[in-house]
Design a protein around this motif. Structure first.
Motif, PDB file in Angstrom:
ATOM      1  N   SER A  10       4.968   6.341   8.000  1.00  0.00           N
ATOM      2  CA  SER A  10       3.481   7.058   8.714  1.00  0.00           C
ATOM      3  C   SER A  10       4.380   7.751  10.178  1.00  0.00           C
ATOM      4  CB  SER A  10       3.206   5.230   9.429  1.00  0.00           C
ATOM      5  OG  SER A  10       2.101   6.308  10.409  1.00  0.00           O
ATOM      6  N   THR A  11       2.998   8.494   9.632  1.00  0.00           N
ATOM      7  CA  THR A  11       3.683  10.243  11.053  1.00  0.00           C
ATOM      8  C   THR A  11       3.321   9.532  12.529  1.00  0.00           C
ATOM      9  OG1 THR A  11       1.236  11.091  10.764  1.00  0.00           O
ATOM     10  CG2 THR A  11       3.479  11.865   9.945  1.00  0.00           C
ATOM     11  N   GLN A  31       3.375  10.304   2.885  1.00  0.00           N
ATOM     12  CA  GLN A  31       3.699   9.065   3.505  1.00  0.00           C
ATOM     13  C   GLN A  31       3.722   7.242   2.640  1.00  0.00           C
ATOM     14  OE1 GLN A  31       1.608   9.255   7.788  1.00  0.00           O
ATOM     15  NE2 GLN A  31       0.280   9.212   6.351  1.00  0.00           N
ATOM     16  N   ARG A  35      -1.361   4.516   7.028  1.00  0.00           N
ATOM     17  CA  ARG A  35      -2.241   3.715   8.134  1.00  0.00           C
ATOM     18  C   ARG A  35      -3.310   4.359   8.234  1.00  0.00           C
ATOM     19  NH1 ARG A  35       1.621   2.672  11.329  1.00  0.00           N
ATOM     20  NH2 ARG A  35       0.667   2.877  13.196  1.00  0.00           N
ATOM     21  N   GLY A  36      -4.566   3.860   8.165  1.00  0.00           N
ATOM     22  CA  GLY A  36      -5.952   3.623   8.003  1.00  0.00           C
ATOM     23  C   GLY A  36      -6.150   3.019   8.989  1.00  0.00           C
ATOM     24  N   GLN A  37      -7.990   3.481   9.091  1.00  0.00           N
ATOM     25  CA  GLN A  37      -8.472   2.331  10.504  1.00  0.00           C
ATOM     26  C   GLN A  37      -9.228   0.515   9.990  1.00  0.00           C
ATOM     27  OE1 GLN A  37     -12.087   3.854  11.932  1.00  0.00           O
ATOM     28  NE2 GLN A  37     -11.338   6.026  12.245  1.00  0.00           N
ATOM     29  N   TRP A  42      -3.824   4.780   3.743  1.00  0.00           N
ATOM     30  CA  TRP A  42      -4.286   6.260   4.283  1.00  0.00           C
ATOM     31  C   TRP A  42      -3.992   6.677   2.717  1.00  0.00           C
ATOM     32  CZ3 TRP A  42      -8.602   8.102   5.494  1.00  0.00           C
ATOM     33  CH2 TRP A  42      -8.628   9.763   5.013  1.00  0.00           C
ATOM     34  N   LYS A 102     -16.562  11.903   2.610  1.00  0.00           N
ATOM     35  CA  LYS A 102     -15.682  11.940   3.632  1.00  0.00           C
ATOM     36  C   LYS A 102     -13.513  12.144   3.368  1.00  0.00           C
ATOM     37  CE  LYS A 102     -12.579   8.164   6.546  1.00  0.00           C
ATOM     38  NZ  LYS A 102     -12.304   6.703   7.122  1.00  0.00           N
ATOM     39  N   GLY A 105     -10.060  11.592   8.243  1.00  0.00           N
ATOM     40  CA  GLY A 105     -10.073  10.301   8.873  1.00  0.00           C
ATOM     41  C   GLY A 105      -9.010  10.104  10.378  1.00  0.00           C
TER      42      GLY A 105
END
Ligand code: BTN
Length: 243
Positions: A10-11, A31, A35-37, A42, A102, A105
């Protein structure tokens, strides 16, 4: 400075490294643990989109004012899409929408000192060339799907960094009202009646009036009362779009 990696977990994780400083960009072609919220993953097809993190060091900013960083980032994304003739809106807190889909993000992670922000990691996923998405994503889109002129991820990233620099300078100069006003003027579903859900799952209809400088969403209810909600206290109820 832009640091490119073909592959990482993950960056946002990489951006924690001590070698990176204010306005450094950590960009990855793919990646394995993006990760997302809200604990989501993601999704992004390798090489098609932008997945990157920017390191900010807003030492001057009191912790209680940290939401303004979300505003600055969202505004820079909207301006970048405008550079490609796309009219984007900000879905509270900082999803970027074109129409009802969307396109980007943002995952912001703060490293706090006792009374100030030591480092902010701004993770951004911006869909550029991808045209098909997994079925379980509710309403994804990309610049290509929305008809933007062709552009390479690097070109879009450089445009974003220029826009981020402009809005960040506005923050450093203390022009916080201008940032808040512009953010509010670009809110998705503002001043319209829509359905929302409490964390309990209960649905209700309300109108978004504004987002407070703290990041709380002000919703006007059917009886005219206005309540302010923190992130995770309410959710948008959006129909799943068929593409
Ligand atoms: C969201 O859920 O909308 C936020 C998505 C943020 C994704 C980006 S991709 C680059 C950076 N690294 C991560 O692991 N997440 C962010």
């Amino acid at each position: 400075m832009i640091h490119y990696f073909d592959h990482t977990t993950s960056t946002n994780d990489l951006a924690r490294g001590a070698d990176y400083h204010h306005m450094d960009v950590i960009w990855a072609g793919s990646q394995s643990a993006g990760r997302g919220q809200r604990g989501h993953k993601w999704h992004s097809v390798e090489g098609k989109n932008l997945t990157f993190s920017v390191v900010l060091e807003p030492h001057f900013l009191p912790i209680v004012e940290q939401f303004i960083l979300s505003e600055v980032v969202a505004l820079a994304l909207v301006d970048t899409l405008k550079n490609y003739d796309l009219e984007a809106r900000i879905k509270w807190t900082n999803d970027i929408y074109v129409g009802d889909s969307k396109i980007a993000g943002v995952l912001i992670e703060q490293m706090l000192a006792t009374d100030h922000i030591a480092r902010t990691i701004v993770g951004i996923g911006l869909n550029i060339c991808q045209t098909t998405f997994p079925d379980d994503l509710p309403n994804p889109t990309s610049m290509r799907l929305e008809g933007a002129k062709e552009s390479s991820p690097r070109e879009v990233l450089e445009a974003f960094m220029l826009n981020l620099g402009r809005w960040y300078t506005c923050l450093v100069d203390g022009d916080k009202d201008a940032i808040g006003q512009r953010y509010n003027s670009l809110l998705y579903h503002r001043d319209e009646l829509h359905t929302y859900a409490y964390a309990s799952g209960e649905h209700f209809e309300a109108i978004i009036r504004r987002v407070q400088p703290t990041g709380h969403l002000e919703l006007e209810h059917a009886d005219g009362t206005i309540s302010a909600y923190a992130f995770k206290e309410v959710e948008f109820c959006l129909p799943k779009k068929l593409r």
